[in-house]
Design a protein around this motif. Structure first.
Motif, PDB file in Angstrom:
ATOM      1  N   ASN A  52      -3.359  91.671  26.624  1.00 46.89           N
ATOM      2  CA  ASN A  52      -2.501  92.831  26.442  1.00 46.89           C
ATOM      3  C   ASN A  52      -2.925  93.466  25.121  1.00 46.89           C
ATOM      4  O   ASN A  52      -2.874  92.812  24.092  1.00 46.89           O
ATOM      5  CB  ASN A  52      -1.036  92.387  26.386  1.00 46.89           C
ATOM      6  CG  ASN A  52      -0.091  93.548  26.323  1.00 46.89           C
ATOM      7  OD1 ASN A  52      -0.366  94.621  26.843  1.00 46.89           O
ATOM      8  ND2 ASN A  52       1.041  93.343  25.674  1.00 46.89           N
ATOM      9  N   PRO A  53      -3.369  94.726  25.131  1.00 46.47           N
ATOM     10  CA  PRO A  53      -3.837  95.321  23.880  1.00 46.47           C
ATOM     11  C   PRO A  53      -2.693  95.481  22.882  1.00 46.47           C
ATOM     12  O   PRO A  53      -1.530  95.564  23.266  1.00 46.47           O
ATOM     13  CB  PRO A  53      -4.380  96.684  24.316  1.00 46.47           C
ATOM     14  CG  PRO A  53      -3.722  96.981  25.604  1.00 46.47           C
ATOM     15  CD  PRO A  53      -3.436  95.663  26.250  1.00 46.47           C
ATOM     16  N   PRO A  54      -3.010  95.525  21.594  1.00 44.43           N
ATOM     17  CA  PRO A  54      -1.974  95.737  20.590  1.00 44.43           C
ATOM     18  C   PRO A  54      -1.232  97.046  20.847  1.00 44.43           C
ATOM     19  O   PRO A  54      -1.794  97.987  21.410  1.00 44.43           O
ATOM     20  CB  PRO A  54      -2.748  95.816  19.270  1.00 44.43           C
ATOM     21  CG  PRO A  54      -4.072  95.217  19.555  1.00 44.43           C
ATOM     22  CD  PRO A  54      -4.334  95.412  21.011  1.00 44.43           C
TER      23      PRO A  54
END
Length: 83
Positions: A52-54
């Motif tokens: 999950n990207p930042p």
């Protein structure tokens, strides 16, 4: 993080590290099973990918997508989201 000896499968201790890059390190280890094994070895620890990207990245992606919409599409999105 737990390191397991690849030879006897007992716990090992990380004695030192060597940073190869910002996301890759060599871990110098020694087996805690000194009587039956006592091996010393090097594990490589590396960053692979995001699940999950930042949040900041997610917001940047959303802003880029919104900025590429036509004015009518932006208005429709605003109505759909906020009524």
């Amino acid at each position: 993080m737990r390191v397991i000896c690849p030879h006897c499968h007992k716990k090992a201790l990380i004695t030192s590290t060597n940073e190869l890059t910002g996301t890759v390190k060599d871990l110098y280890c020694i087996c805690t099973n000194a009587k039956e094994c006592g091996a010393s070895f090097v594990f490589t620890l590396a960053y692979k990918h995001d699940l999950n990207p930042p949040q900041r990245t997610t917001l940047q992606i959303a802003a880029t997508l919104i900025n590429h919409l036509q004015p009518e599409q932006r208005k429709r999105l605003q109505v759909d989201l906020f009524g």
